[in-house]
Design an enzyme around this catalytic site. Structure first.
Site, PDB file in Angstrom:
ATOM      1  N   PHE A 132       6.045  17.719 108.418  1.00 19.23           N
ATOM      2  CA  PHE A 132       7.426  17.359 108.132  1.00 19.23           C
ATOM      3  C   PHE A 132       7.427  16.013 107.412  1.00 19.23           C
ATOM      4  O   PHE A 132       6.799  15.058 107.872  1.00 19.23           O
ATOM      5  CB  PHE A 132       8.250  17.287 109.411  1.00 19.23           C
ATOM      6  CG  PHE A 132       9.726  17.215 109.157  1.00 19.23           C
ATOM      7  CD1 PHE A 132      10.382  18.274 108.566  1.00 19.23           C
ATOM      8  CD2 PHE A 132      10.443  16.076 109.479  1.00 19.23           C
ATOM      9  CE1 PHE A 132      11.740  18.210 108.308  1.00 19.23           C
ATOM     10  CE2 PHE A 132      11.807  16.007 109.228  1.00 19.23           C
ATOM     11  CZ  PHE A 132      12.469  17.070 108.634  1.00 19.23           C
ATOM     12  N   ASP A 189       3.083  16.395 116.593  1.00 20.94           N
ATOM     13  CA  ASP A 189       4.533  16.496 116.521  1.00 20.94           C
ATOM     14  C   ASP A 189       4.904  17.870 117.077  1.00 20.94           C
ATOM     15  O   ASP A 189       4.498  18.901 116.543  1.00 20.94           O
ATOM     16  CB  ASP A 189       4.986  16.346 115.063  1.00 20.94           C
ATOM     17  CG  ASP A 189       6.497  16.411 114.883  1.00 20.94           C
ATOM     18  OD1 ASP A 189       7.178  17.040 115.723  1.00 20.94           O
ATOM     19  OD2 ASP A 189       6.994  15.871 113.886  1.00 20.94           O
ATOM     20  N   TYR A 207      16.680  18.254 120.356  1.00 20.66           N
ATOM     21  CA  TYR A 207      17.899  18.873 119.846  1.00 20.66           C
ATOM     22  C   TYR A 207      17.669  20.249 119.235  1.00 20.66           C
ATOM     23  O   TYR A 207      18.614  20.933 118.886  1.00 20.66           O
ATOM     24  CB  TYR A 207      18.595  17.971 118.824  1.00 20.66           C
ATOM     25  CG  TYR A 207      17.719  17.434 117.718  1.00 20.66           C
ATOM     26  CD1 TYR A 207      17.412  18.198 116.606  1.00 20.66           C
ATOM     27  CD2 TYR A 207      17.223  16.141 117.788  1.00 20.66           C
ATOM     28  CE1 TYR A 207      16.617  17.703 115.597  1.00 20.66           C
ATOM     29  CE2 TYR A 207      16.426  15.622 116.780  1.00 20.66           C
ATOM     30  CZ  TYR A 207      16.128  16.405 115.682  1.00 20.66           C
ATOM     31  OH  TYR A 207      15.325  15.908 114.678  1.00 20.66           O
ATOM     32  N   LYS A 208      16.412  20.666 119.101  1.00 20.12           N
ATOM     33  CA  LYS A 208      16.135  21.984 118.546  1.00 20.12           C
ATOM     34  C   LYS A 208      16.079  23.012 119.682  1.00 20.12           C
ATOM     35  O   LYS A 208      17.096  23.356 120.272  1.00 20.12           O
ATOM     36  CB  LYS A 208      14.837  21.940 117.746  1.00 20.12           C
ATOM     37  CG  LYS A 208      14.859  20.981 116.553  1.00 20.12           C
ATOM     38  CD  LYS A 208      13.554  21.021 115.798  1.00 20.12           C
ATOM     39  CE  LYS A 208      13.461  19.947 114.721  1.00 20.12           C
ATOM     40  NZ  LYS A 208      14.427  20.133 113.630  1.00 20.12           N
ATOM     41  N   ARG A 266      15.138  30.532 106.438  1.00 16.23           N
ATOM     42  CA  ARG A 266      14.488  30.311 107.729  1.00 16.23           C
ATOM     43  C   ARG A 266      15.378  30.806 108.870  1.00 16.23           C
ATOM     44  O   ARG A 266      16.575  30.544 108.886  1.00 16.23           O
ATOM     45  CB  ARG A 266      14.186  28.817 107.880  1.00 16.23           C
ATOM     46  CG  ARG A 266      13.249  28.470 108.990  1.00 16.23           C
ATOM     47  CD  ARG A 266      12.876  26.997 108.940  1.00 16.23           C
ATOM     48  NE  ARG A 266      14.031  26.151 109.222  1.00 16.23           N
ATOM     49  CZ  ARG A 266      13.942  24.895 109.672  1.00 16.23           C
ATOM     50  NH1 ARG A 266      12.763  24.341 109.873  1.00 16.23           N
ATOM     51  NH2 ARG A 266      15.030  24.193 109.907  1.00 16.23           N
TER      52      ARG A 266
END
Length: 398
Positions: free
Chosen positions: A113, A184, A209-210, A357
């Protein structure tokens, strides 16, 4: 066995919506409004500053850390919650470099990322010349782990394609060459089984938050192996990680031999209240059962799309065991097609240059959702609805 019908009932999904974006922002737990109101009315309003003691606010960084730790195979007292994922990556990589002062190479990959790479670039600007950040293709990382590498920094699950690194194999090779590894877990925690302790992990960081459903901007977390914590010198030395924060020393002394030294500044207790509600939804969830269910749903989704949606090409591995818990398809017109899907209440997202996605999150998705989403996608492609002018303008957030 985990009852995914019951877990689905715990989340607020708007009527008629098929939400395939939990890999980017998890939906709101139905208990979250009551939990934040309870915090406001029965903690902040009633106890005011006493709440740091009477309501346990001061140690929520750790108590929530242990709850996350149970999902990612971490030892007790090895995770703290707070700040952002970018900050936690900065902390972890800085700690690695300090522990390997004679080495100058940070090894990542070009599927990482971008913000992780940005944080390393910023860190290296604060250090003397001579450091080298290397970003080979993901498949080439293993062969580039050598005796000159100080830190291997990788996102376990590729945010675009879903490709999954072999955590144990990479750690084993890095350790054999004297390097440390930072993981990560943004697309791992709450998505796939993770065994930080069993893999002999050095450092890891992740967001909540995912897949963990902690809400927009929910706090991050950081893991440090207990065998390393006594030697880790925090690069960001805030009062919350001080050995005696209320002595108000003018000089920093890290909390001795404890993960607490990775705390920095005062956390958002209001965000913690929502995160607590989200973690309640995970009580009783078996990560192996979740993984098995995720693979079933991903297999169904890929099969349906490939049978009914010409022009889309699977991105990432076909072997579902080699990916995380999202599925991506390449399509030349992926952005307007995704906007057409969203207009029909099928929510996924787009990642440049051409990736559509879809998060496959068993806590709140089932077979009917999968088939219903492909029905709508197939219709959009058949009728070329994505060509409509309203779907061509790019929003600030894609």
């Amino acid at each position: 066995m985990t009852d995914f019908t019951k877990t689905k009932a715990l989340f607020q999904i708007p009527e008629g919506m098929i939400y395939l974006n939990g890999n980017s922002l998890g939906p709101m737990p139905k208990s979250a409004p009551d939990r934040i109101l309870d915090f406001m009315h029965n903690e902040w309003a009633t106890d005011l500053i006493k709440g740091w003691n009477t309501k346990g606010w001061f140690m929520q960084t750790n108590t929530l850390g242990d709850r996350i730790g149970a999902l990612v195979g971490a030892e007790e007292d090895s995770i703290v919650v707070g700040d952002t994922l970018s900050i936690k990556i900065f902390q972890a990589v800085a700690a690695c470099l300090a522990l390997r002062p004679d080495r100058k190479v940070i090894l990542s990959d070009n599927g990482n990322f971008p913000t992780d790479l940005y944080m390393v670039e910023g860190l290296l600007k604060l250090k003397e010349a001579g450091y080298d950040l290397r970003t080979p293709n993901p498949d080439d990382v293993m062969e580039q782990i050598t005796d000159e590498v100080a830190c291997v920094m990788l996102t376990e699950v590729d945010y675009r394609t879903g490709r999954k690194h072999d955590m144990k194999a990479i750690i084993d090779k890095a350790h054999a060459h004297g390097a440390l590894v930072v993981w990560d877990l943004a697309h791992s925690a709450g998505a796939i089984p993770v065994d930080l302790s069993g893999c002999d992990t050095d450092f890891a960081a992740g967001c909540t938050y995912k897949f963990l459903n902690g809400g927009p901007g929910a706090p991050a977390f950081i893991y440090v192996a207990p065998r390393l914590i006594a030697d880790v010198e925090p690069a960001l030395s805030g009062w919350y990680g001080h050995a005696a924060p209320f002595d108000f020393d003018l000089n920093y002394r890290p909390m001795p031999n404890k993960i607490d030294r990775m705390r920095i500044g005062t956390p958002s207790i209001a965000s913690f209240a929502i995160l607590e509600a989200a973690m309640d939804a995970w009580d009783g969830v078996d990560m192996q059962a979740l993984r098995a269910r995720s693979i079933e749903l991903m297999t169904l989704f890929v099969g349906e799309v490939e049978a009914r949606c010409p022009g889309l090409t699977l991105a990432g591995p076909r072997d579902m065991n080699a990916r995380g818990s999202h599925v991506s398809f390449r399509f030349e017109h992926g952005y307007p097609c995704m906007q057409a899907l969203i207009a029909k209440k099928v929510i996924g997202d787009f990642r440049a240059p051409d990736i559509m996605r879809f998060g496959i999150t068993p806590l709140f998705l089932d077979e009917d959702d999968i088939r219903g989403a492909v029905d709508i996608l197939s219709d959009i492609l058949k009728n070329e609805t994505w060509k409509e002018e309203r779907f061509q303008t790019r929003s600030a957030v894609t």
